[in-house]
Design an enzyme around this catalytic site. Structure first.
Site, PDB file in Angstrom:
ATOM      1  N   LYS A   9      13.886  -5.986  -5.644  1.00 30.96           N
ATOM      2  CA  LYS A   9      12.736  -7.646  -6.106  1.00 30.96           C
ATOM      3  C   LYS A   9      13.761  -7.916  -7.119  1.00 30.96           C
ATOM      4  CE  LYS A   9       8.199  -5.200  -5.252  1.00 30.96           C
ATOM      5  NZ  LYS A   9       6.900  -3.995  -5.971  1.00 30.96           N
ATOM      6  N   TYR A  49       2.976 -10.273   1.881  1.00 32.36           N
ATOM      7  CA  TYR A  49       2.062  -9.290   0.857  1.00 32.36           C
ATOM      8  C   TYR A  49       1.064  -9.824   1.652  1.00 32.36           C
ATOM      9  CZ  TYR A  49       4.956  -6.875  -2.549  1.00 32.36           C
ATOM     10  OH  TYR A  49       6.099  -6.465  -2.641  1.00 32.36           O
ATOM     11  N   PHE A  57      -4.164  -8.858  -7.978  1.00 39.40           N
ATOM     12  CA  PHE A  57      -3.187  -9.210  -8.545  1.00 39.40           C
ATOM     13  C   PHE A  57      -2.248  -9.977  -7.742  1.00 39.40           C
ATOM     14  CE2 PHE A  57      -3.249  -4.410  -5.976  1.00 39.40           C
ATOM     15  CZ  PHE A  57      -3.189  -4.806  -5.637  1.00 39.40           C
ATOM     16  N   THR A  91       3.658   4.078  -5.924  1.00 41.62           N
ATOM     17  CA  THR A  91       3.726   2.618  -6.430  1.00 41.62           C
ATOM     18  C   THR A  91       3.887   2.443  -8.164  1.00 41.62           C
ATOM     19  OG1 THR A  91       2.225   2.292  -4.093  1.00 41.62           O
ATOM     20  CG2 THR A  91       1.950   0.705  -6.176  1.00 41.62           C
ATOM     21  N   ASN A 112       8.141  -3.230 -10.186  1.00 40.91           N
ATOM     22  CA  ASN A 112       8.260  -1.588 -10.090  1.00 40.91           C
ATOM     23  C   ASN A 112       9.631  -1.422  -9.801  1.00 40.91           C
ATOM     24  OD1 ASN A 112       6.974  -2.803  -7.976  1.00 40.91           O
ATOM     25  ND2 ASN A 112       5.476  -0.894  -7.986  1.00 40.91           N
ATOM     26  N   HIS A 115      10.430  -2.374  -2.878  1.00 42.21           N
ATOM     27  CA  HIS A 115       9.334  -2.454  -2.025  1.00 42.21           C
ATOM     28  C   HIS A 115      10.367  -1.547  -0.422  1.00 42.21           C
ATOM     29  CE1 HIS A 115       6.812  -3.612   0.548  1.00 42.21           C
ATOM     30  NE2 HIS A 115       7.865  -3.967   2.218  1.00 42.21           N
ATOM     31  N   GLU A 126       7.425  -6.187   8.941  1.00 42.12           N
ATOM     32  CA  GLU A 126       8.237  -7.192   7.936  1.00 42.12           C
ATOM     33  C   GLU A 126       9.931  -7.149   8.266  1.00 42.12           C
ATOM     34  OE1 GLU A 126       5.538  -4.388   5.117  1.00 42.12           O
ATOM     35  OE2 GLU A 126       7.725  -3.946   4.895  1.00 42.12           O
TER      36      GLU A 126
HETATM   37  P1  DAT Z   1       3.772  -0.267  -2.536  1.00 44.32           P
HETATM   38  O1  DAT Z   1       5.074  -1.680  -3.629  1.00 44.32           O
HETATM   39  O2  DAT Z   1       3.653   1.270  -3.282  1.00 44.32           O
HETATM   40  O3  DAT Z   1       3.357  -0.706  -0.571  1.00 44.32           O
HETATM   41  P2  DAT Z   1       0.865  -2.174  -2.347  1.00 44.32           P
HETATM   42  O4  DAT Z   1       2.190  -2.108  -0.995  1.00 44.32           O
HETATM   43  O5  DAT Z   1      -0.044  -1.381  -2.516  1.00 44.32           O
HETATM   44  O6  DAT Z   1       2.956  -0.524  -3.106  1.00 44.32           O
HETATM   45  O7  DAT Z   1       1.110  -3.172  -3.298  1.00 44.32           O
HETATM   46  C1  DAT Z   1       2.288  -3.548  -3.399  1.00 44.32           C
HETATM   47  C2  DAT Z   1       2.294  -3.879  -4.583  1.00 44.32           C
HETATM   48  O8  DAT Z   1       2.039  -4.640  -5.455  1.00 44.32           O
HETATM   49  C3  DAT Z   1       3.311  -2.996  -5.645  1.00 44.32           C
HETATM   50  O9  DAT Z   1       4.647  -2.450  -5.643  1.00 44.32           O
HETATM   51  C4  DAT Z   1       3.078  -3.576  -7.274  1.00 44.32           C
HETATM   52  C5  DAT Z   1       1.401  -4.352  -7.032  1.00 44.32           C
HETATM   53  N1  DAT Z   1      -0.015  -3.346  -7.146  1.00 44.32           N
HETATM   54  C6  DAT Z   1      -0.172  -2.542  -6.263  1.00 44.32           C
HETATM   55  N2  DAT Z   1      -1.305  -2.316  -6.946  1.00 44.32           N
HETATM   56  C7  DAT Z   1      -1.156  -3.035  -7.820  1.00 44.32           C
HETATM   57  C8  DAT Z   1      -2.544  -3.274  -9.309  1.00 44.32           C
HETATM   58  N3  DAT Z   1      -3.068  -1.746  -8.556  1.00 44.32           N
HETATM   59  N4  DAT Z   1      -1.729  -3.703 -10.368  1.00 44.32           N
HETATM   60  C9  DAT Z   1      -1.108  -4.661 -10.373  1.00 44.32           C
HETATM   61  N5  DAT Z   1      -0.185  -4.132  -9.458  1.00 44.32           N
HETATM   62  C10 DAT Z   1      -0.399  -3.649  -7.664  1.00 44.32           C
HETATM   63 MG    MG Z   2       3.184  -1.807   0.286  1.00 44.33          MG
END
Ligand code: DAT
Ligand code: MG
Length: 148
Positions: A9, A49, A57, A91, A112, A115, A126
């Site tokens: 990212k 996404y 978010f 995450t 974070n 991805h 993807e």
């Molecule tokens: P991951 O990236 O571990 O697959 P995800 O697909 O659930 O996690 O979410 C995508 C991204 O969105 C994640 O890397 C960071 C953001 N995100 C997820 N949950 C969040 C939350 N509760 N608050 C803020 N950002 C969040």
């Molecule tokens: Mg994800």
């Protein structure tokens, strides 16, 4: 062979973590099949996404992803989707174990660093989205030193 989509990212690029992150996947024994540095547009980030579009978010997440160049990659290997997620960590970096990328290099969930696809089916989707041109065709000569 299984493939996964990994994206460094904008914070990971800005912070100079590209080499470190690639190195972790390389040293594990996974094979780099696709690699590019690019800026993505809002509509593209929204597509990537799409599953999260109802989340509160979502707007901030899309803004973050378009805020600078990202490194898009395809990595290949046995179990690479699940093991890739293990290398990346939870995450929320606050819950990511030390030794994982997020555990070692991140603090906030919204910064974070990386991805990784969460399942073989999402990896396929993807990879098609990010690499419509396809990926490189090669095999490592070290294959028999990594797989029995
Ligand atoms: P991951 O990236 O571990 O697959 P995800 O697909 O659930 O996690 O979410 C995508 C991204 O969105 C994640 O890397 C960071 C953001 N995100 C997820 N949950 C969040 C939350 N509760 N608050 C803020 N950002 C969040
Ligand atoms: Mg994800």
């Amino acid at each position: 062979m299984e493939q996964t989509f990994i994206m460094i990212k904008p914070d990971g690029v800005q912070r100079g973590l590209v080499g470190e992150i690639i190195s972790r996947f390389e040293k594990k024994g996974f094979l780099l099949k696709g690699l590019k540095l690019l800026n993505v547009e809002q509509s593209f980030a929204e597509k990537h996404y799409a599953d999260l579009s109802a989340k509160p978010f979502f707007g901030g997440l899309v803004e973050y992803i378009v805020s600078g160049p990202v490194v898009a990659m395809v990595w290949e290997g046995k179990g690479v989707v699940k093991t890739g997620r293990t290398i990346i960590g939870a995450t929320n970096p606050a819950a990511s174990a030390p030794g994982t990328i997020r555990g070692d290099f991140a603090i906030d969930i919204g910064r974070n660093v990386i991805h990784g696809s969460d399942a073989v089916e999402s990896a396929t989707k993807e990879i098609a989205l990010w690499f419509p041109e396809g990926v490189a065709n090669w095999q490592s000569s070290l294959h028999s030193w990594i797989y029995e």
